[in-house]
Scaffold this motif. Structure first.
Motif, PDB file in Angstrom:
ATOM      1  N   GLN A 135       0.580  -0.997  -0.061  1.00  0.00           N
ATOM      2  CA  GLN A 135       0.534   0.480   0.061  1.00  0.00           C
ATOM      3  C   GLN A 135       0.873   1.215  -0.262  1.00  0.00           C
ATOM      4  N   PHE A 136       2.158   1.301   0.877  1.00  0.00           N
ATOM      5  CA  PHE A 136       3.254   2.463   0.520  1.00  0.00           C
ATOM      6  C   PHE A 136       4.398   2.757   0.145  1.00  0.00           C
ATOM      7  N   GLY A 137       4.508   1.075  -0.649  1.00  0.00           N
ATOM      8  CA  GLY A 137       5.196   1.059  -1.208  1.00  0.00           C
ATOM      9  C   GLY A 137       6.876   0.949  -0.571  1.00  0.00           C
ATOM     10  N   ILE A 138       7.023   0.446   0.989  1.00  0.00           N
ATOM     11  CA  ILE A 138       7.316  -0.214   1.456  1.00  0.00           C
ATOM     12  C   ILE A 138       8.709  -0.747   0.703  1.00  0.00           C
ATOM     13  N   ASN A 139      10.047  -0.537   0.685  1.00  0.00           N
ATOM     14  CA  ASN A 139      10.316  -1.633   0.327  1.00  0.00           C
ATOM     15  C   ASN A 139      11.844  -1.562  -0.518  1.00  0.00           C
ATOM     16  N   LEU A 140      12.682  -2.143  -0.282  1.00  0.00           N
ATOM     17  CA  LEU A 140      14.974  -2.377   0.227  1.00  0.00           C
ATOM     18  C   LEU A 140      14.949  -1.709  -1.667  1.00  0.00           C
TER      19      LEU A 140
ATOM     20  N   THR B   7      20.112   1.615  -8.747  1.00  0.00           N
ATOM     21  CA  THR B   7      18.914   2.156  -8.677  1.00  0.00           C
ATOM     22  C   THR B   7      18.113   0.800  -8.495  1.00  0.00           C
ATOM     23  N   GLY B   8      16.914   1.790  -7.911  1.00  0.00           N
ATOM     24  CA  GLY B   8      15.410   1.244  -8.027  1.00  0.00           C
ATOM     25  C   GLY B   8      15.322  -0.191  -6.526  1.00  0.00           C
ATOM     26  N   ASP B   9      14.296  -0.368  -6.803  1.00  0.00           N
ATOM     27  CA  ASP B   9      14.108  -1.204  -5.934  1.00  0.00           C
ATOM     28  C   ASP B   9      14.195  -2.945  -5.893  1.00  0.00           C
ATOM     29  N   TRP B  10      14.394  -3.516  -4.680  1.00  0.00           N
ATOM     30  CA  TRP B  10      14.354  -5.352  -5.212  1.00  0.00           C
ATOM     31  C   TRP B  10      13.252  -5.447  -5.672  1.00  0.00           C
ATOM     32  N   TYR B  11      13.038  -6.370  -6.195  1.00  0.00           N
ATOM     33  CA  TYR B  11      11.580  -7.275  -7.242  1.00  0.00           C
ATOM     34  C   TYR B  11      11.246  -7.850  -6.689  1.00  0.00           C
ATOM     35  N   PHE B  12      12.135  -9.162  -5.617  1.00  0.00           N
ATOM     36  CA  PHE B  12      10.718  -9.143  -4.527  1.00  0.00           C
ATOM     37  C   PHE B  12      10.437  -8.882  -3.355  1.00  0.00           C
ATOM     38  N   ASN B  13       9.950  -7.961  -3.326  1.00  0.00           N
ATOM     39  CA  ASN B  13      10.261  -7.580  -1.710  1.00  0.00           C
ATOM     40  C   ASN B  13      10.367  -8.529  -0.966  1.00  0.00           C
ATOM     41  N   PRO B  14      10.978  -8.033  -0.586  1.00  0.00           N
ATOM     42  CA  PRO B  14      10.877  -9.400   1.217  1.00  0.00           C
ATOM     43  C   PRO B  14       9.703  -9.069   2.246  1.00  0.00           C
ATOM     44  N   LEU B  15       9.872  -7.565   2.454  1.00  0.00           N
ATOM     45  CA  LEU B  15       8.540  -7.239   3.681  1.00  0.00           C
ATOM     46  C   LEU B  15       7.447  -7.829   3.134  1.00  0.00           C
ATOM     47  N   ALA B  16       7.228  -8.290   1.337  1.00  0.00           N
ATOM     48  CA  ALA B  16       5.446  -8.641   1.058  1.00  0.00           C
ATOM     49  C   ALA B  16       5.811 -10.498   1.000  1.00  0.00           C
ATOM     50  N   TRP B  17       6.954 -10.225   0.634  1.00  0.00           N
ATOM     51  CA  TRP B  17       7.093 -12.264   0.261  1.00  0.00           C
ATOM     52  C   TRP B  17       6.934 -12.742   1.878  1.00  0.00           C
ATOM     53  N   GLN B  18       7.856 -12.441   3.075  1.00  0.00           N
ATOM     54  CA  GLN B  18       7.368 -13.095   3.872  1.00  0.00           C
ATOM     55  C   GLN B  18       5.839 -13.292   4.373  1.00  0.00           C
ATOM     56  N   PHE B  19       5.143 -12.602   4.440  1.00  0.00           N
ATOM     57  CA  PHE B  19       3.912 -12.907   4.101  1.00  0.00           C
ATOM     58  C   PHE B  19       3.559 -14.801   4.062  1.00  0.00           C
ATOM     59  N   LEU B  20       4.146 -15.320   2.706  1.00  0.00           N
ATOM     60  CA  LEU B  20       3.548 -16.420   2.040  1.00  0.00           C
ATOM     61  C   LEU B  20       4.689 -16.737   2.841  1.00  0.00           C
ATOM     62  N   PHE B  21       6.115 -16.971   3.242  1.00  0.00           N
ATOM     63  CA  PHE B  21       6.825 -17.664   3.282  1.00  0.00           C
ATOM     64  C   PHE B  21       6.242 -17.595   5.271  1.00  0.00           C
ATOM     65  N   MET B  22       5.588 -17.217   6.117  1.00  0.00           N
ATOM     66  CA  MET B  22       4.868 -17.099   7.602  1.00  0.00           C
ATOM     67  C   MET B  22       3.834 -18.134   6.859  1.00  0.00           C
ATOM     68  N   LEU B  23       3.431 -18.017   5.681  1.00  0.00           N
ATOM     69  CA  LEU B  23       1.649 -18.499   5.721  1.00  0.00           C
ATOM     70  C   LEU B  23       2.105 -20.419   5.614  1.00  0.00           C
ATOM     71  N   GLY B  24       3.135 -20.382   5.001  1.00  0.00           N
ATOM     72  CA  GLY B  24       3.500 -21.683   4.560  1.00  0.00           C
ATOM     73  C   GLY B  24       4.422 -22.598   5.843  1.00  0.00           C
ATOM     74  N   ALA B  25       4.375 -21.728   7.261  1.00  0.00           N
ATOM     75  CA  ALA B  25       5.427 -22.065   8.187  1.00  0.00           C
ATOM     76  C   ALA B  25       3.533 -22.221   9.230  1.00  0.00           C
ATOM     77  N   PHE B  26       2.799 -21.070   9.422  1.00  0.00           N
ATOM     78  CA  PHE B  26       1.816 -20.883  10.251  1.00  0.00           C
ATOM     79  C   PHE B  26       0.969 -23.087   9.672  1.00  0.00           C
ATOM     80  N   MET B  27       0.393 -23.154   8.394  1.00  0.00           N
ATOM     81  CA  MET B  27      -0.114 -23.653   7.496  1.00  0.00           C
ATOM     82  C   MET B  27       0.749 -24.943   8.503  1.00  0.00           C
ATOM     83  N   ARG B  28       1.979 -24.756   8.222  1.00  0.00           N
ATOM     84  CA  ARG B  28       2.754 -26.606   9.017  1.00  0.00           C
ATOM     85  C   ARG B  28       2.682 -26.697  10.202  1.00  0.00           C
ATOM     86  N   LEU B  29       2.399 -25.802  10.822  1.00  0.00           N
ATOM     87  CA  LEU B  29       2.276 -25.730  12.299  1.00  0.00           C
ATOM     88  C   LEU B  29       0.496 -26.052  12.727  1.00  0.00           C
ATOM     89  N   TYR B  30       0.077 -25.502  12.121  1.00  0.00           N
ATOM     90  CA  TYR B  30      -1.465 -25.519  13.124  1.00  0.00           C
ATOM     91  C   TYR B  30      -2.193 -25.927  11.815  1.00  0.00           C
TER      92      TYR B  30
END
Length: 390
Positions: free
Chosen positions: A190-195, A200-223
């Protein structure tokens, strides 16, 4: 979360889920094909038939697997022991990325010099290395500068470095942690926060965004018990998932063949587009989850065909994900160079695609056998034990 809940979250799976290895292997092969521009055989990949692609598979499965690998250690030996294992893994990924960067740089510079091919430097973003070598190398070590197709591992390094706190949060305050992860994801988009990326430019895979899918995978494994019960909602969820995948196919088709299908109404088009990959658009997440849900319902964890003669090479490829990913980057560069320099015919594309996949599978099989040999080899006795038995 109660201690009983923490113990429940770290219970090991009763059997190995070969679906994880198989689909991660598929993702690695798809990424290789997609990394060769002008390769018509990339059309067999899921990238062209929906609004998510192999990267979502890779990141989600990596989070799921990380929860399996580290949650029990953290629960039994404490936060520090678990965190050190994750930090060491991040270090391994970092070294693999830097080694791949150096090999790719040397290979590209050699090709450029031998064949007077300046375009290879431009197209791979390695011309920056020649403009200011000291700064480019420093930025490469800091993960700010990287050639084309080398964006996934830097993101993965940061995810693993932050995962000790993410895993601890999931084990003790699961709903709060996954909600916070989701909030960071949405805020980043929403606010364009990236590294920042060098030069020039930003990271192509914004780690602040893609961490959610990584965490979601961990959450689904644990619970898994906190997910909607398939037997209760299956009759509704499966048709909805199929319809959404068909909608994703329609959106992809309007992009690749705009003249063949009716376009979306302008209001709906403006609401949906752009379907951003950098910040992991919500529609991409939903598309991936729909596909993952159907795969989980239609394929059993220990389905016999996952370890059959024809599927085993893909499964083994997924088990050796880090070295094979790096190897695939180098193969993709070689394939790209052959198509641009010598011949871009369909026959050559076929040979490069099939040959690259075969090389990746052979390398994975060799690494698998070597790992099995090391596990079976007797460990040398310590000095104290040797003296005691002498």
């Amino acid at each position: 979360m109660t201690s009983a809940g923490s113990e429940r979250a770290t219970q090991p799976a009763s059997q190995r889920d070969y679906r994880l290895d198989f689909f991660r292997g598929v993702a690695l092969l798809f990424i290789f094909l997609n990394h060769i521009p002008g390769n018509d055989f990339s059309w067999i990949t899921n990238k062209h038939f929906g609004i998510s692609d192999a990267t979502e598979i890779f990141v989600f499965v990596s989070g799921y697997s990380a929860a399996i690998a580290y949650s029990r250690r953290m629960a039994s030996d404490g936060f520090r022991a678990g965190a050190m294992r994750m930090i060491r893994r991040a270090g391994t990924i970092y070294l693999a990325h830097i080694a791949t960067f150096l090999i790719l740089a040397v290979l590209t510079l050699w090709v450029s010099r031998k064949y007077q091919d300046i375009d290879s430097l431009v197209n791979t973003n390695l011309l920056t290395l020649l403009v200011d070598p000291p700064m480019a190398l420093i930025e490469a070590l800091l993960l700010g500068y990287r050639p084309m197709n080398m964006d996934v591992l830097p993101m993965y390094v940061l995810l693993m470095l932050c995962f000790p706190w993410g895993l601890w949060g999931l084990m003790h305050y699961p709903r709060t942690t996954i909600a916070l992860s989701g909030a960071i994801w949405l805020a980043a988009g929403q606010f364009g926060i990236n590294l920042m990326r060098y030069p020039t430019g930003d990271w192509y895979f914004n780690p602040l965004a893609w961490q959610f899918l990584f965490m979601l995978g961990a959450f689904m494994r644990l619970y898994p018990q906190d997910m909607p019960r398939p037997e209760k909602f299956d009759r509704a969820l499966q048709p909805l998932a199929i319809l959404y995948l068909l909608f994703g196919l329609y959106l992809a088709s309007t992009f690749y063949w705009p003249g063949l299908l009716p376009a979306l109404p302008p209001v709906l088009h403006d609401l949906i587009h752009p379907i951003d990959k950098t910040d992991l658009d919500v529609l991409r997440v939903l598309h991936f989850l729909a596909a993952a849900y159907l795969a989980s319902r239609w394929i059993e964890p220990a389905a016999g065909w996952l370890t059959s003669r024809w599927a085993r090479p893909i499964t083994v490829t997924g088990q050796q994900s880090l070295p094979i990913f790096c190897f695939g980057i180098l193969l993709a560069f070689s394939g790209r160079w052959i198509l641009r320099t010598y011949d871009a015919s369909l026959t050559t594309q076929f040979v490069i695609s099939v040959g690259g996949i075969a090389f990746m599978m052979i390398a994975a099989d060799m690494l698998s056998h070597y790992a099995a040999y090391r596990r079976a080899r007797p460990k040398p006795a310590g000095l104290g034990k040797a003296l005691a038995t002498s």
